[in-house]
Design a protein around this motif. Sequence first.
Motif, PDB file in Angstrom:
ATOM      1  N   ASN A   1       9.945   0.266  -2.872  1.00 32.70           N
ATOM      2  CA  ASN A   1      10.031  -0.506  -4.261  1.00 32.70           C
ATOM      3  C   ASN A   1      11.395  -1.476  -4.385  1.00 32.70           C
ATOM      4  OD1 ASN A   1       8.480  -0.827  -6.729  1.00 32.70           O
ATOM      5  ND2 ASN A   1      10.389   0.032  -7.558  1.00 32.70           N
ATOM      6  N   LEU A   2      12.684  -0.768  -4.005  1.00 33.53           N
ATOM      7  CA  LEU A   2      13.991  -1.268  -4.071  1.00 33.53           C
ATOM      8  C   LEU A   2      13.814  -2.533  -3.333  1.00 33.53           C
ATOM      9  CD1 LEU A   2      16.788  -0.906  -5.208  1.00 33.53           C
ATOM     10  CD2 LEU A   2      17.508   0.256  -2.863  1.00 33.53           C
ATOM     11  N   TYR A   3      13.155  -2.765  -2.005  1.00 33.10           N
ATOM     12  CA  TYR A   3      13.356  -3.686  -1.244  1.00 33.10           C
ATOM     13  C   TYR A   3      12.606  -4.783  -2.102  1.00 33.10           C
ATOM     14  CZ  TYR A   3      11.895  -7.238   2.284  1.00 33.10           C
ATOM     15  OH  TYR A   3      11.703  -8.147   2.833  1.00 33.10           O
ATOM     16  N   ILE A   4      11.423  -4.494  -2.575  1.00 30.20           N
ATOM     17  CA  ILE A   4      10.669  -5.625  -3.323  1.00 30.20           C
ATOM     18  C   ILE A   4      11.451  -6.366  -4.311  1.00 30.20           C
ATOM     19  CG2 ILE A   4       8.484  -5.978  -4.307  1.00 30.20           C
ATOM     20  CD1 ILE A   4       7.181  -3.915  -2.839  1.00 30.20           C
ATOM     21  N   ASN A   5      12.220  -5.088  -5.206  1.00 22.65           N
ATOM     22  CA  ASN A   5      12.539  -5.535  -6.366  1.00 22.65           C
ATOM     23  C   ASN A   5      13.770  -6.584  -6.102  1.00 22.65           C
ATOM     24  OD1 ASN A   5      11.081  -4.537  -8.125  1.00 22.65           O
ATOM     25  ND2 ASN A   5      12.106  -2.549  -8.326  1.00 22.65           N
ATOM     26  N   ILE A   6      14.619  -6.222  -5.043  1.00 23.30           N
ATOM     27  CA  ILE A   6      16.047  -6.950  -4.822  1.00 23.30           C
ATOM     28  C   ILE A   6      15.506  -8.077  -4.294  1.00 23.30           C
ATOM     29  CG2 ILE A   6      17.848  -6.982  -3.118  1.00 23.30           C
ATOM     30  CD1 ILE A   6      18.319  -4.060  -3.272  1.00 23.30           C
ATOM     31  N   VAL A   7      14.579  -8.429  -3.344  1.00 19.21           N
ATOM     32  CA  VAL A   7      14.185  -9.510  -2.729  1.00 19.21           C
ATOM     33  C   VAL A   7      13.646 -10.561  -3.743  1.00 19.21           C
ATOM     34  CG1 VAL A   7      12.860 -10.885  -0.886  1.00 19.21           C
ATOM     35  CG2 VAL A   7      14.227  -8.763  -0.364  1.00 19.21           C
ATOM     36  N   ARG A   8      12.769  -9.994  -4.706  1.00 18.82           N
ATOM     37  CA  ARG A   8      12.044 -10.896  -5.582  1.00 18.82           C
ATOM     38  C   ARG A   8      12.973 -11.327  -6.745  1.00 18.82           C
ATOM     39  NH1 ARG A   8       8.263  -8.747  -8.933  1.00 18.82           N
ATOM     40  NH2 ARG A   8       7.239 -10.304  -9.122  1.00 18.82           N
TER      41      ARG A   8
ATOM     42  N   GLU B   1       2.106  11.068  -2.517  1.00 18.08           N
ATOM     43  CA  GLU B   1       3.185  10.899  -3.372  1.00 18.08           C
ATOM     44  C   GLU B   1       4.458  11.164  -2.544  1.00 18.08           C
ATOM     45  OE1 GLU B   1       5.369  12.856  -7.365  1.00 18.08           O
ATOM     46  OE2 GLU B   1       3.311  13.066  -6.973  1.00 18.08           O
ATOM     47  N   ASN B   2       5.508  10.401  -2.509  1.00 14.35           N
ATOM     48  CA  ASN B   2       6.582  10.542  -1.705  1.00 14.35           C
ATOM     49  C   ASN B   2       7.832   9.798  -2.245  1.00 14.35           C
ATOM     50  OD1 ASN B   2       8.736  10.427   0.413  1.00 14.35           O
ATOM     51  ND2 ASN B   2       7.161  11.128   1.758  1.00 14.35           N
ATOM     52  N   ARG B   3       8.507  10.371  -3.304  1.00 11.02           N
ATOM     53  CA  ARG B   3       9.431   9.616  -3.892  1.00 11.02           C
ATOM     54  C   ARG B   3      10.564   8.874  -3.345  1.00 11.02           C
ATOM     55  NH1 ARG B   3       8.015   7.811  -8.717  1.00 11.02           N
ATOM     56  NH2 ARG B   3      10.243   8.055  -9.291  1.00 11.02           N
ATOM     57  N   PRO B   4      11.314   9.708  -2.033  1.00 10.86           N
ATOM     58  CA  PRO B   4      12.220   8.677  -1.236  1.00 10.86           C
ATOM     59  C   PRO B   4      11.440   7.528  -0.510  1.00 10.86           C
ATOM     60  CG  PRO B   4      12.184  11.120  -0.909  1.00 10.86           C
ATOM     61  CD  PRO B   4      10.914  10.922  -1.583  1.00 10.86           C
ATOM     62  N   VAL B   5      10.300   7.720  -0.149  1.00 14.60           N
ATOM     63  CA  VAL B   5       9.632   6.650   0.748  1.00 14.60           C
ATOM     64  C   VAL B   5       9.421   5.457  -0.569  1.00 14.60           C
ATOM     65  CG1 VAL B   5       7.641   5.487   1.651  1.00 14.60           C
ATOM     66  CG2 VAL B   5       8.623   7.867   2.608  1.00 14.60           C
TER      67      VAL B   5
ATOM     68  N   MET C   1       0.617  -1.316  -0.108  1.00 13.19           N
ATOM     69  CA  MET C   1       0.075  -0.053   0.015  1.00 13.19           C
ATOM     70  C   MET C   1       0.906   1.382  -0.088  1.00 13.19           C
ATOM     71  SD  MET C   1      -3.266  -0.908   2.149  1.00 13.19           S
ATOM     72  CE  MET C   1      -4.206   0.273   1.194  1.00 13.19           C
ATOM     73  N   ILE C   2       1.839   1.039   0.783  1.00 12.69           N
ATOM     74  CA  ILE C   2       2.958   2.351   0.784  1.00 12.69           C
ATOM     75  C   ILE C   2       3.369   2.502  -0.760  1.00 12.69           C
ATOM     76  CG2 ILE C   2       5.238   3.191   1.471  1.00 12.69           C
ATOM     77  CD1 ILE C   2       4.386   1.651   4.031  1.00 12.69           C
ATOM     78  N   VAL C   3       3.839   1.471  -1.285  1.00 13.09           N
ATOM     79  CA  VAL C   3       4.377   1.551  -2.752  1.00 13.09           C
ATOM     80  C   VAL C   3       3.224   2.237  -3.920  1.00 13.09           C
ATOM     81  CG1 VAL C   3       5.363   0.365  -4.906  1.00 13.09           C
ATOM     82  CG2 VAL C   3       6.066  -0.169  -2.499  1.00 13.09           C
ATOM     83  N   PHE C   4       2.032   1.997  -3.653  1.00 15.54           N
ATOM     84  CA  PHE C   4       1.110   2.253  -4.444  1.00 15.54           C
ATOM     85  C   PHE C   4       0.637   3.819  -3.881  1.00 15.54           C
ATOM     86  CE2 PHE C   4      -3.570   3.267  -4.662  1.00 15.54           C
ATOM     87  CZ  PHE C   4      -3.849   3.180  -6.009  1.00 15.54           C
ATOM     88  N   LEU C   5       0.458   4.140  -2.468  1.00 12.32           N
ATOM     89  CA  LEU C   5       0.026   5.569  -2.358  1.00 12.32           C
ATOM     90  C   LEU C   5       1.161   6.477  -2.650  1.00 12.32           C
ATOM     91  CD1 LEU C   5      -1.522   4.647   1.156  1.00 12.32           C
ATOM     92  CD2 LEU C   5      -2.641   5.293  -0.930  1.00 12.32           C
ATOM     93  N   THR C   6       2.423   6.221  -2.585  1.00  9.55           N
ATOM     94  CA  THR C   6       3.657   7.126  -2.595  1.00  9.55           C
ATOM     95  C   THR C   6       4.074   7.278  -3.912  1.00  9.55           C
ATOM     96  OG1 THR C   6       5.112   5.433  -1.920  1.00  9.55           O
ATOM     97  CG2 THR C   6       4.162   6.813  -0.072  1.00  9.55           C
TER      98      THR C   6
END
Length: 223
Positions: free
Chosen positions: A63-70, A54-58, A42-47
Amino acid sequence: MNWLTDLLAEYGEDIAEALAETGYMMLVSLAAAVLIGLPLGMIVFLTQRGGIAENRPVWSVANLYINIVRSFPFLLLVVFLIPFTRAVVGTSFGTQASTLPLCFVAVAIYARLVEQILREIPPGISRVAVAMGATLPQSVFRALLPEARSGLVYALTSAAISLLSYSTVLGVVGGGGIGDFAMRYGYQEYNDALMYITIAIIVVCVLVIQAVGHRASERLDHR
């Protein structure tokens, strides 16, 4: 069918114990998916760019965590996390130790699925809620989540099936569960019949998860 009866008589308790270990890993990792992966998605969607918060740093960090682990091959992720697992659990072997990397994957998988489900909701719903003076929590809990609940349950079903598959890989590193049982008693002892039984059990588990998840999703879908 005498061979099947003999196998179950000899290995029945071991199979039951392996299934219990797999169930433990699944329950803990799915709990992590719901408690951490759902908010993260939800944070990825909302920001995101153009999101209602919208909050690009957050967004970049989440998003980086999700991409790296996946993108990490799961077996390599397990090995990579061994020092961290040993520090947290006290050991790098066994069911509890194997559950930790499975939780990391569960969070990343479900977070991405949550984001995709929320993207399918007409953007006007959240915009209207904001325009009517709803706060961010109100927009989430009264507009987005009720609209997405059916899809979220179905996504959790897909995540559970993926996690069951991942849990069988943990047998390679002595993680316990049905995969470890298949490796030790089926593959390493060249017991093909036991191997086929184990595979059949896993297939049945997948079918049950799929059926329960699909039924729950349909019940929640009031469209």
